[in-house]
Design a protein around this motif. Sequence first.
Motif, PDB file in Angstrom:
ATOM      1  N   VAL A 241       0.844  -1.202   0.000  1.00 46.05           N
ATOM      2  CA  VAL A 241       0.000   0.000   0.000  1.00 46.05           C
ATOM      3  C   VAL A 241       0.877   1.249   0.000  1.00 46.05           C
ATOM      4  CG1 VAL A 241      -1.651   1.341   1.349  1.00 46.05           C
ATOM      5  CG2 VAL A 241      -1.971  -1.126   1.092  1.00 46.05           C
ATOM      6  N   LYS A 242       1.948   1.220   0.793  1.00 43.77           N
ATOM      7  CA  LYS A 242       2.868   2.362   0.825  1.00 43.77           C
ATOM      8  C   LYS A 242       3.480   2.600  -0.561  1.00 43.77           C
ATOM      9  CE  LYS A 242       5.688   3.095   4.351  1.00 43.77           C
ATOM     10  NZ  LYS A 242       6.867   3.083   5.263  1.00 43.77           N
ATOM     11  N   TYR A 243       3.877   1.511  -1.231  1.00 37.27           N
ATOM     12  CA  TYR A 243       4.452   1.649  -2.571  1.00 37.27           C
ATOM     13  C   TYR A 243       3.444   2.281  -3.525  1.00 37.27           C
ATOM     14  CZ  TYR A 243       6.950   0.694  -6.870  1.00 37.27           C
ATOM     15  OH  TYR A 243       7.585   0.847  -8.071  1.00 37.27           O
ATOM     16  N   ASP A 244       2.194   1.844  -3.456  1.00 33.65           N
ATOM     17  CA  ASP A 244       1.169   2.395  -4.345  1.00 33.65           C
ATOM     18  C   ASP A 244       0.980   3.889  -4.107  1.00 33.65           C
ATOM     19  OD1 ASP A 244       0.737  -0.034  -5.534  1.00 33.65           O
ATOM     20  OD2 ASP A 244      -1.032  -0.542  -4.336  1.00 33.65           O
ATOM     21  N   ARG A 245       1.035   4.308  -2.860  1.00 33.15           N
ATOM     22  CA  ARG A 245       0.850   5.729  -2.556  1.00 33.15           C
ATOM     23  C   ARG A 245       2.027   6.560  -3.061  1.00 33.15           C
ATOM     24  NH1 ARG A 245      -1.874   5.815   3.555  1.00 33.15           N
ATOM     25  NH2 ARG A 245      -3.840   4.825   2.930  1.00 33.15           N
ATOM     26  N   ILE A 246       3.239   6.012  -2.922  1.00 34.60           N
ATOM     27  CA  ILE A 246       4.408   6.703  -3.464  1.00 34.60           C
ATOM     28  C   ILE A 246       4.323   6.753  -4.985  1.00 34.60           C
ATOM     29  CG2 ILE A 246       6.924   6.619  -3.693  1.00 34.60           C
ATOM     30  CD1 ILE A 246       6.957   5.181  -0.952  1.00 34.60           C
ATOM     31  N   SER A 247       3.890   5.648  -5.581  1.00 37.74           N
ATOM     32  CA  SER A 247       3.777   5.564  -7.036  1.00 37.74           C
ATOM     33  C   SER A 247       2.793   6.599  -7.572  1.00 37.74           C
ATOM     34  CB  SER A 247       3.334   4.159  -7.438  1.00 37.74           C
ATOM     35  OG  SER A 247       3.220   4.028  -8.831  1.00 37.74           O
ATOM     36  N   ASP A 248       1.719   6.861  -6.814  1.00 40.37           N
ATOM     37  CA  ASP A 248       0.731   7.852  -7.239  1.00 40.37           C
ATOM     38  C   ASP A 248       1.354   9.244  -7.374  1.00 40.37           C
ATOM     39  OD1 ASP A 248      -1.259   5.958  -7.302  1.00 40.37           O
ATOM     40  OD2 ASP A 248      -2.028   6.426  -5.304  1.00 40.37           O
ATOM     41  N   LEU A 249       2.420   9.510  -6.611  1.00 34.90           N
ATOM     42  CA  LEU A 249       3.056  10.829  -6.614  1.00 34.90           C
ATOM     43  C   LEU A 249       4.226  10.926  -7.596  1.00 34.90           C
ATOM     44  CD1 LEU A 249       3.219  11.412  -2.741  1.00 34.90           C
ATOM     45  CD2 LEU A 249       1.529  12.361  -4.336  1.00 34.90           C
ATOM     46  N   ALA A 250       4.716   9.772  -8.054  1.00 33.33           N
ATOM     47  CA  ALA A 250       5.940   9.763  -8.866  1.00 33.33           C
ATOM     48  C   ALA A 250       5.693  10.311 -10.271  1.00 33.33           C
ATOM     49  CB  ALA A 250       6.489   8.345  -8.951  1.00 33.33           C
ATOM     50  N   THR A 251       6.734  10.898 -10.824  1.00 24.59           N
ATOM     51  CA  THR A 251       6.704  11.411 -12.187  1.00 24.59           C
ATOM     52  C   THR A 251       6.683  10.244 -13.177  1.00 24.59           C
ATOM     53  OG1 THR A 251       7.954  13.351 -11.492  1.00 24.59           O
ATOM     54  CG2 THR A 251       7.978  12.842 -13.837  1.00 24.59           C
ATOM     55  N   PRO A 252       5.944  10.346 -14.283  1.00 20.89           N
ATOM     56  CA  PRO A 252       5.908   9.258 -15.272  1.00 20.89           C
ATOM     57  C   PRO A 252       7.293   8.946 -15.842  1.00 20.89           C
ATOM     58  CG  PRO A 252       4.100  10.783 -15.637  1.00 20.89           C
ATOM     59  CD  PRO A 252       4.990  11.420 -14.607  1.00 20.89           C
ATOM     60  N   VAL A 253       7.387   7.831 -16.560  1.00 21.20           N
ATOM     61  CA  VAL A 253       8.671   7.332 -17.050  1.00 21.20           C
ATOM     62  C   VAL A 253       9.379   8.331 -17.961  1.00 21.20           C
ATOM     63  CG1 VAL A 253       9.748   5.579 -18.517  1.00 21.20           C
ATOM     64  CG2 VAL A 253       8.055   4.900 -16.804  1.00 21.20           C
ATOM     65  N   GLY A 254       8.681   8.877 -18.950  1.00 24.16           N
ATOM     66  CA  GLY A 254       9.311   9.796 -19.892  1.00 24.16           C
ATOM     67  C   GLY A 254       9.905  11.035 -19.228  1.00 24.16           C
ATOM     68  N   PRO A 255       9.102  11.782 -18.471  1.00 29.77           N
ATOM     69  CA  PRO A 255       9.650  12.943 -17.762  1.00 29.77           C
ATOM     70  C   PRO A 255      10.719  12.571 -16.734  1.00 29.77           C
ATOM     71  CG  PRO A 255       7.270  13.131 -17.955  1.00 29.77           C
ATOM     72  CD  PRO A 255       7.637  11.752 -18.423  1.00 29.77           C
ATOM     73  N   SER A 256      10.624  11.386 -16.158  1.00 30.87           N
ATOM     74  CA  SER A 256      11.649  10.950 -15.206  1.00 30.87           C
ATOM     75  C   SER A 256      12.983  10.772 -15.918  1.00 30.87           C
ATOM     76  CB  SER A 256      11.231   9.635 -14.538  1.00 30.87           C
ATOM     77  OG  SER A 256      10.176   9.830 -13.629  1.00 30.87           O
ATOM     78  N   ARG A 257      12.937  10.247 -17.106  1.00 35.84           N
ATOM     79  CA  ARG A 257      14.176  10.094 -17.879  1.00 35.84           C
ATOM     80  C   ARG A 257      14.813  11.462 -18.134  1.00 35.84           C
ATOM     81  NH1 ARG A 257      16.308   6.070 -20.998  1.00 35.84           N
ATOM     82  NH2 ARG A 257      17.912   6.773 -22.483  1.00 35.84           N
ATOM     83  N   ALA A 258      13.974  12.448 -18.449  1.00 40.12           N
ATOM     84  CA  ALA A 258      14.487  13.795 -18.672  1.00 40.12           C
ATOM     85  C   ALA A 258      15.122  14.357 -17.409  1.00 40.12           C
ATOM     86  CB  ALA A 258      13.348  14.701 -19.153  1.00 40.12           C
ATOM     87  N   LEU A 259      14.561  14.045 -16.253  1.00 37.12           N
ATOM     88  CA  LEU A 259      15.127  14.510 -14.987  1.00 37.12           C
ATOM     89  C   LEU A 259      16.502  13.887 -14.736  1.00 37.12           C
ATOM     90  CD1 LEU A 259      11.954  14.373 -12.704  1.00 37.12           C
ATOM     91  CD2 LEU A 259      13.171  16.436 -13.448  1.00 37.12           C
ATOM     92  N   ILE A 260      16.640  12.607 -15.073  1.00 29.69           N
ATOM     93  CA  ILE A 260      17.942  11.941 -14.904  1.00 29.69           C
ATOM     94  C   ILE A 260      18.967  12.548 -15.857  1.00 29.69           C
ATOM     95  CG2 ILE A 260      19.171   9.743 -15.066  1.00 29.69           C
ATOM     96  CD1 ILE A 260      16.508   8.354 -14.331  1.00 29.69           C
TER      97      ILE A 260
END
Length: 268
Positions: A241-260
């Motif tokens: 449940v904790k993982y799901d809640r964190i996942s709800d806040l995380a940036t999608p894959v494409g924009p996350s790649r740009a952040l890296i």
Amino acid sequence: MIDDLNPDRSLWHLIAVEVRRQRELHHMSGNQLADRLEVDRSTVSRWENGLRRLGDTYAKKLDALWHTNGLFERLVGFATAIDVGDWMTDLSDYQARATRHRMWETVLVPGLFQTPDYARAALRVGLTNDSERALEQRLTRQAAVLDQPKIPHMSVILNWVVLAQPVGNAEVMRGQLVRLLEIADLPNVSVRVLEREAKEHCGLDGPFHLLTVDDKDIAFDDASMRGRLMLDPAEVQYFAVKYDRISDLATPVGPSRALIEQAMETYQ
């Protein structure tokens, strides 16, 4: 695998040895025991090899079947309650066998994704007595997971601090972020970032790892001195449940790649 069991070192190993001893004492084959407990023969084999931990329900059934006066129920209760000393050995085995990995990391790149240089720098600032041996073990665990013919499904969420916290020099950090992008391109792998703007959230109390092994989820709660493996469904669900809640806040894959990629530019 049975030869590798050490009942003097681990209560779980003691339970595995005792299951086999009692089965043989009662002149039962593995198939016969599996039939009596209504499980697969492979389940009995994994109990006896120490590859799968005996649950409370089946501990009670074994006590009733063999009239062991609550022996297995007590052993499982004690083993579950304490922090067993061979948790890293168990974790490595579970990681290698898992068909699905879900990871949340707060400060460091996950050990399974670390480059040798990054891992060496992280280990050297710790209190390990032999950082090179620890590095070798870490790389062995990586290979057991990432060098499989079919990579398991892996989803990792990185706190923004992971990208901002230097580990080693700029070259080490840049190489590590390149490695992250390479891994993110692998089949079945996703890497996402939880940005600073998320503010306070339920993942602030530390990293953890969810694994699916033999169609059953287990959790590993990381800690600075010693992690803890959890097989109890209620405890595992807490982390799911904790993982799901964190996942709800995380940036999608494409924009996350740009952040890296953006973070890479800061390490010149």
